[in-house]
Structures are given as C-alpha cells and as structure tokens.
Write a protein that holds these residues in place. Structure first.
Motif, short mmCIF file in Angstrom:
data_model
loop_
_atom_site.label_atom_id
_atom_site.label_comp_id
_atom_site.label_asym_id
_atom_site.label_seq_id
_atom_site.Cartn_x
_atom_site.Cartn_y
_atom_site.Cartn_z
N THR A 109 31.22 -14.46 17.38
CA THR A 109 31.40 -14.30 18.82
C THR A 109 30.11 -14.72 19.52
O THR A 109 29.06 -14.87 18.90
N LEU A 110 30.18 -14.87 20.86
CA LEU A 110 29.06 -15.42 21.64
C LEU A 110 28.79 -14.56 22.87
O LEU A 110 29.73 -14.03 23.48
N SER A 111 27.50 -14.44 23.23
CA SER A 111 27.15 -13.78 24.49
C SER A 111 26.06 -14.55 25.20
O SER A 111 25.34 -15.35 24.60
N LEU A 112 25.94 -14.30 26.50
CA LEU A 112 24.97 -14.98 27.36
C LEU A 112 24.32 -13.99 28.31
O LEU A 112 25.01 -13.20 28.95
N ASP A 113 23.01 -14.08 28.43
CA ASP A 113 22.28 -13.42 29.51
C ASP A 113 21.88 -14.51 30.50
O ASP A 113 21.13 -15.42 30.13
N PRO A 114 22.37 -14.47 31.75
CA PRO A 114 22.07 -15.53 32.71
C PRO A 114 20.60 -15.67 33.07
O PRO A 114 20.21 -16.66 33.69
N GLY A 115 19.79 -14.68 32.75
CA GLY A 115 18.34 -14.86 32.66
C GLY A 115 17.52 -14.83 33.92
O GLY A 115 16.55 -14.11 33.98
N SER A 116 17.85 -15.60 34.97
CA SER A 116 16.95 -15.68 36.12
C SER A 116 17.72 -16.18 37.34
O SER A 116 18.18 -17.32 37.36
N PHE A 117 17.81 -15.34 38.36
CA PHE A 117 18.50 -15.76 39.58
C PHE A 117 17.77 -16.93 40.23
O PHE A 117 18.39 -17.84 40.80
N GLN A 118 16.43 -16.92 40.14
CA GLN A 118 15.65 -17.98 40.78
C GLN A 118 15.88 -19.32 40.09
O GLN A 118 16.04 -20.35 40.75
#
Length: 330
Positions: free
Chosen positions: A168-177
């Motif tokens: 399975t896979l996950s993502l942290d979008p990391g940075s709004f900027q």
C-alpha cells in the motif's frame, strides 16, 4: 481500499529525505545585526526519516530509503537512524553534500523551515533498491520527493515497485508553501497519477490543495478527488479528522499537551498512525495512537526526543510494545 493483510515481517518503507537538523528556538525576537540567546540542538532529521523512526518506535518494522552525501553529517544521520532499529538503504553521493535543515521555532512552538537542496534531492530511479521496495508491505512518500525532478522520477518508480509487490502507499503533502510555488493543479496532477491509499495533509496543506479554508470542506474536496484514499487531516491542537471509502468521517480530539516545539510532530503522527493501521486496519484506533504520540512530541524539543516512561505508557495504553532507541524494547 482494502485493509492491509501483509506478513508482519514485511517492513514499512519510507523514501525521501534524511538530513541533518539544526533546531533553534531564540529566547527573544531575532533582529538584523543583533544577538540573542536561545536553545539549539543538532540531530538527524528529514520528514521521511523521522516517519520511519516513529513507525519503528510504535512497533512496526521500518526501512528508510534515500540519499546522503559521503560526509560526516551523512554518517551521523545514518548512524542515528540505525540506532533506532530502522533499516537504512542509503545511497552515498560524492557530488552532493548531506542536506541540512534549519528550523526556527517561535515561543508558541511553531516552526519555520529552511531546507537546503542537497543529496536527498538527487535520488534517481537507477539507484533504487528494487528488492526492498517490492518487498515493502507499505511505502510512504513525502511531497519533498515530488516537488522537482530529481527526485520525482525515483519516487514515482518506487511507488510502482511497491505496488507491484502488493504494498500500500501513503503521502504526506509536506509543505503548503512548496505546493503554492509549484502550483496547485501541477502538484495535484502529479499526485493524481499515484494510487495512494492514505494521504496525510495538515490544515495548511489541505487549504493549499483545495482552496477551502475550513477543514470539513477541505476534507470533502480531497475525498471527492481521491475516492479510494483514506484522508487523515492533521489539525494541530484540534486533533485529526479522518474519512475514507470504508471509514465514515470521525474526529479524534487532540491531547492536552503544552506545545514546546512542533518540529516533526506531523511525522511522528504519521509514523504512529501507519504502525497502528498496518497492524490492525482500524483507522480511528490508529489515529488515537497517533494523536497521543504527536502530543508527546510537540511537548518536547526536537523531532525525535529520547523515549521516556511517559511515551512508553502512552504506547502501552494502545496495545503497543514500545520500541526505543537502539532497536531494543523501551
């Protein structure tokens, strides 16, 4: 989205940034040309590496994949990672130094980050450990691996390898900027191409991804765009809001911990959540563990404070056998 049913011997793999953190919390406001005292700490860091550490501390076998310079900072950061019991598939670069991250922390515990683009931004597809990725029960990516290429092609290739092996896979979008700088639709177009099972935005990132100012509508927008994904929205002192294809929307309250330093709290939340979710597939239960771990981290200095009796108590209360530094039970 099916719940994970993999052998417990297959590790969570976190791919991306391993860097050297410089944490600075001034006692007074920084002024141009001025001097002040404050608290400083140097340690291994990087969002992907931090998540691997916290998954391991929460009892889940974890491996980190990434790139560092062939230098002292790279040696130290890798040593700290392995001392936590995390497997390290580290590619060494002679052309680029190990990344350094400066975190400036204000009196409320919020941090602003300055990230050097170094070896961790230079990972290429032909450097990936294919066997490790195909053998992963889960692969976690941070958006730092997607904002530019390289390392974007390597991250996308890693996701394909993990998926090929049934992970399975996950993502942290990391940075709004960084999302804003790249452009919302450009970033979403990259994410659209990967069948993520779990997405971990914080409130600022959810706003940048959807244009919605409030968490509820932002979550609804993300669920509409990614209907097969479990969305875990991190809301700092308001806890977490989760919803997925098989999970009705539920709010998990935050702890009452007093904020000292928010550095790494989101990574700790993500690592603990994935450790729980991969163990039993119960998203609310995993989120309750994650807010306890995140609250413990934010009430201390640094992204990976030394494990103590209070952390052990919180983990044990959620049925987790604590795993401390050095890869031994805490």
């Amino acid at each position: 989205m099916s719940h994970p049913t993999f052998s417990p011997l297959r590790p969570l793999v976190s791919l991306g940034d391993l860097a050297w953190d410089v944490l600075a919390k001034p006692d007074t406001m920084l002024l141009p040309g001025g001097d002040t005292t404050g608290r400083l700490e140097l340690s291994g860091g990087g969002s992907a590496a931090n998540l691997a550490v916290w998954a391991r501390r929460a009892g889940c076998p974890a491996t980190f994949v990434g790139k560092v310079g062939r230098d002292r900072f790279g040696d130290l950061a890798t040593y700290e990672l392995r001392s936590e019991g995390v497997g390290a598939e580290v590619i060494l670069s002679d052309e680029h130094p190990t990344g350094v991250i400066l975190a400036l922390i204000d009196r409320h515990g919020q941090r602003a980050m300055l990230t050097g683009q170094a070896a961790d931004w230079e990972l290429r597809p032909d450097e990936l450990p294919g066997e490790t990725l195909r053998g992963a029960r889960h692969l976690h990516l941070t958006a730092w691996s997607l904002f530019r290429d390289p390392p974007r092609a390597a991250a996308l290739a890693a996701a394909a390898l993990a998926r090929e092996g049934g992970g399975t896979l996950s993502l942290d979008p990391g940075s709004f900027q960084m999302i804003q700088q790249l452009g919302r639709e450009t970033f979403l177009g990259i994410v659209d191409a990967v069948p993520f099972d779990v997405i971990f935005p914080n409130a600022d990132e959810a706003r940048a991804l959807t244009g919605e100012a409030e968490p509820g509508p932002a979550l609804a927008c993300l669920r509409e765009r990614y209907p097969r994904a479990l969305v875990v929205l991190k809301m700092d002192d308001e806890g977490a809001l989760i919803e997925g294809p098989e999970q009705p929307r539920v709010h998990i309250p935050a702890t009452a911990d007093r904020p000292v330093d928010a550095t790494g709290a989101g990574d700790a939340f993500g690592g603990a959540f994935l450790a729980g979710w991969l163990a039993h597939g119960d998203a609310p239960r995993a989120a309750r563990l994650a807010v306890e771990v995140g609250g413990w981290v934010v009430s201390r200095f640094g992204a990976r404070p030394p494990a103590d009796a209070e952390l052990g108590r919180r983990l044990a209360a959620h049925g987790v056998t604590p795993f401390g530094a050095g890869g031994v039970p805490a």
